[in-house]
Design a protein around this motif. Sequence first.
Motif, PDB file in Angstrom:
ATOM      1  N   SER A 188     -14.318  -6.488  -1.591  1.00 55.12           N
ATOM      2  CA  SER A 188     -15.738  -6.447  -1.936  1.00 55.12           C
ATOM      3  C   SER A 188     -16.562  -5.519  -1.054  1.00 55.12           C
ATOM      4  CB  SER A 188     -16.337  -7.864  -1.878  1.00 55.12           C
ATOM      5  OG  SER A 188     -16.249  -8.371  -0.562  1.00 55.12           O
ATOM      6  N   GLY A 189     -15.966  -4.938  -0.033  1.00 55.31           N
ATOM      7  CA  GLY A 189     -16.658  -3.970   0.807  1.00 55.31           C
ATOM      8  C   GLY A 189     -16.030  -2.600   0.680  1.00 55.31           C
ATOM      9  N   LEU A 190     -16.311  -1.734   1.644  1.00 54.15           N
ATOM     10  CA  LEU A 190     -15.642  -0.436   1.679  1.00 54.15           C
ATOM     11  C   LEU A 190     -14.142  -0.652   1.873  1.00 54.15           C
ATOM     12  CD1 LEU A 190     -15.867   2.710   1.859  1.00 54.15           C
ATOM     13  CD2 LEU A 190     -15.968   2.405   4.352  1.00 54.15           C
ATOM     14  N   VAL A 191     -13.332   0.004   1.073  1.00 54.39           N
ATOM     15  CA  VAL A 191     -11.882  -0.131   1.182  1.00 54.39           C
ATOM     16  C   VAL A 191     -11.267   1.145   1.738  1.00 54.39           C
ATOM     17  CG1 VAL A 191      -9.736  -0.655  -0.031  1.00 54.39           C
ATOM     18  CG2 VAL A 191     -11.880  -1.767  -0.732  1.00 54.39           C
ATOM     19  N   TYR A 192     -11.503   2.274   1.079  1.00 54.63           N
ATOM     20  CA  TYR A 192     -10.852   3.526   1.450  1.00 54.63           C
ATOM     21  C   TYR A 192     -11.869   4.547   1.943  1.00 54.63           C
ATOM     22  CZ  TYR A 192      -7.181   1.584  -1.544  1.00 54.63           C
ATOM     23  OH  TYR A 192      -6.240   0.777  -2.110  1.00 54.63           O
ATOM     24  N   ALA A 193     -11.788   4.906   3.221  1.00 55.11           N
ATOM     25  CA  ALA A 193     -12.558   6.050   3.707  1.00 55.11           C
ATOM     26  C   ALA A 193     -11.848   7.350   3.371  1.00 55.11           C
ATOM     27  CB  ALA A 193     -12.773   5.945   5.215  1.00 55.11           C
ATOM     28  N   GLN A 194     -10.525   7.276   3.231  1.00 55.14           N
ATOM     29  CA  GLN A 194      -9.714   8.405   2.765  1.00 55.14           C
ATOM     30  C   GLN A 194      -8.835   7.925   1.620  1.00 55.14           C
ATOM     31  OE1 GLN A 194      -6.661  11.216   4.989  1.00 55.14           O
ATOM     32  NE2 GLN A 194      -5.611   9.641   3.812  1.00 55.14           N
ATOM     33  N   ILE A 195      -8.767   8.698   0.569  1.00 55.98           N
ATOM     34  CA  ILE A 195      -7.922   8.348  -0.567  1.00 55.98           C
ATOM     35  C   ILE A 195      -6.454   8.588  -0.210  1.00 55.98           C
ATOM     36  CG2 ILE A 195      -7.979  10.627  -1.634  1.00 55.98           C
ATOM     37  CD1 ILE A 195      -8.346   9.197  -4.329  1.00 55.98           C
ATOM     38  N   TRP A 196      -5.554   7.841  -0.873  1.00 57.56           N
ATOM     39  CA  TRP A 196      -4.122   7.950  -0.579  1.00 57.56           C
ATOM     40  C   TRP A 196      -3.343   8.503  -1.760  1.00 57.56           C
ATOM     41  CZ3 TRP A 196      -1.142   7.193   3.792  1.00 57.56           C
ATOM     42  CH2 TRP A 196      -1.896   6.990   4.966  1.00 57.56           C
ATOM     43  N   GLU A 197      -3.880   9.515  -2.395  1.00 57.10           N
ATOM     44  CA  GLU A 197      -3.184  10.323  -3.379  1.00 57.10           C
ATOM     45  C   GLU A 197      -3.362  11.780  -2.979  1.00 57.10           C
ATOM     46  OE1 GLU A 197      -3.852   6.451  -5.378  1.00 57.10           O
ATOM     47  OE2 GLU A 197      -5.198   7.793  -4.309  1.00 57.10           O
ATOM     48  N   ASP A 198      -2.323  12.568  -3.122  1.00 55.69           N
ATOM     49  CA  ASP A 198      -2.328  13.942  -2.630  1.00 55.69           C
ATOM     50  C   ASP A 198      -3.012  14.857  -3.643  1.00 55.69           C
ATOM     51  OD1 ASP A 198      -1.753  16.482  -1.668  1.00 55.69           O
ATOM     52  OD2 ASP A 198       0.280  15.943  -1.025  1.00 55.69           O
ATOM     53  N   PRO A 199      -4.202  15.378  -3.327  1.00 52.73           N
ATOM     54  CA  PRO A 199      -4.913  16.217  -4.303  1.00 52.73           C
ATOM     55  C   PRO A 199      -4.215  17.540  -4.588  1.00 52.73           C
ATOM     56  CG  PRO A 199      -6.084  16.187  -2.202  1.00 52.73           C
ATOM     57  CD  PRO A 199      -5.007  15.159  -2.114  1.00 52.73           C
ATOM     58  N   HIS A 247       6.277  14.286  -7.831  1.00 52.91           N
ATOM     59  CA  HIS A 247       6.390  13.060  -7.029  1.00 52.91           C
ATOM     60  C   HIS A 247       7.092  13.356  -5.708  1.00 52.91           C
ATOM     61  CE1 HIS A 247       7.133   9.014  -5.720  1.00 52.91           C
ATOM     62  NE2 HIS A 247       8.447   9.207  -5.777  1.00 52.91           N
ATOM     63  N   ARG A 248       8.127  14.177  -5.753  1.00 56.22           N
ATOM     64  CA  ARG A 248       8.845  14.527  -4.522  1.00 56.22           C
ATOM     65  C   ARG A 248       7.970  15.335  -3.570  1.00 56.22           C
ATOM     66  NH1 ARG A 248      12.981  15.237  -8.445  1.00 56.22           N
ATOM     67  NH2 ARG A 248      12.622  17.492  -8.536  1.00 56.22           N
ATOM     68  N   ALA A 249       6.953  16.014  -4.097  1.00 56.35           N
ATOM     69  CA  ALA A 249       6.073  16.842  -3.267  1.00 56.35           C
ATOM     70  C   ALA A 249       4.862  16.084  -2.739  1.00 56.35           C
ATOM     71  CB  ALA A 249       5.595  18.055  -4.073  1.00 56.35           C
ATOM     72  N   ASP A 250       4.678  14.839  -3.162  1.00 56.05           N
ATOM     73  CA  ASP A 250       3.479  14.065  -2.806  1.00 56.05           C
ATOM     74  C   ASP A 250       3.585  13.591  -1.360  1.00 56.05           C
ATOM     75  OD1 ASP A 250       1.370  12.201  -2.589  1.00 56.05           O
ATOM     76  OD2 ASP A 250       1.467  11.799  -4.737  1.00 56.05           O
TER      77      ASP A 250
END
Length: 409
Positions: free
Chosen positions: A41-52, A391-394
Amino acid sequence: MAAGTEGAKPGDADLLGGAVHRSAALSREGLLERAFTSAFSGLVYAQIWEDPAVDLAALELKPGSTIAAIASGGCNVMSYLTADPARVIAVDLNPHHVALVRLKAAAARTLPDHAAFLRMFGSGEHPQNPALYDAHVRAGLDAGTRGYWEGGSLRGRRIGMFVAGLYRQGLLGRFIMVANWAARRYGVDLSEIAACRTVDEQRRFFETRISPMLDRRLVRWITRRKASLFGLGIPPAQYDALAGDRPMAEVLRERLGRLACGFPMSENYFAWQAFCGGYGENGPFPPYLQAENWDAVRSRADRVSVENVSMTDRLAAAEPGSVDAVVLLDAQDWMTDGQLNAIWTAITRAAAPGARVIYRTAGEETILPGRVKHETLDRWEYLAERSAALHRADRSAIYGGFHIYKLKG
């Protein structure tokens, strides 16, 4: 994706509950789901965890494209600007994420130079960051977002988290801090991996220092509890998909091993975040923070819009055939069959010819066949080989699968 409290619009809690709650409230699973909703219910991710970088390679965007993406911490949304889209529609059910991404976009527009932008979102902890905000950024925010960052918390204005350390904030940031503290109790300083100069050195560090901790009886007991991974943003349904038939400690060993030694530390800012609690002083950084991309990000930041709404509802309201790319992160792991069909109906309606959809899964396989109605899914081509290669490059290395669908015709 979650709902918050202060700064949230009416109905936000219902949005999150609709995304996560799949079981009766008083059942064991239902109680876990509602505990997760509370944690989220609060801030969860300050940085996303998917490789742009992987996202951009998969989407093959042309200049002038329209992208719809789940926002999360916004690193993806801001990094997509390097591909020169006409519009990036960012959505998230968590108003804290909405406020963070709006802040990032406004800061890119209004801060005087790349050094100031990197001070705020690269280091994320500098005593002058609130002054930068006051002098440059606040006037570029809408009233609601300005109120959020200038609103009170136990430590004063929320913008103060950029002094205390942005990447130690939020559910994930606190989880990483606790995990690093626990490792030190076992005599392992995870940040020492940053001193490794080769992948072989990283592999030895993982095999001799990190991996043995996962054999500890207490660690295995804790990781068998679904609530233990709430700090990673993993709800009960996704825990099951992640674990499969294996003990969670073994799954974590595999994923952490790839994160720790699948890529050089000099290239993998996800490993820096996980093991060191932030980016290195000189990087590596996500694309939107890299100096060579500063002019593009700054000049295009006004193309980002951020909305506190579900992807399904946002695409259902879009003009038919108007969206070239959809980024779903790992949100579908949370969904029931009914929710999957609703979102893919909306995606198919909004998709332009040749549009692409990308998403990640905790498990290895695409989750759509047999769940999304064939008359909808048959309109899409699954790019299996390209999905596996990317996926292998992520570099985030924490997901079991990366998937690309392309609209036929």
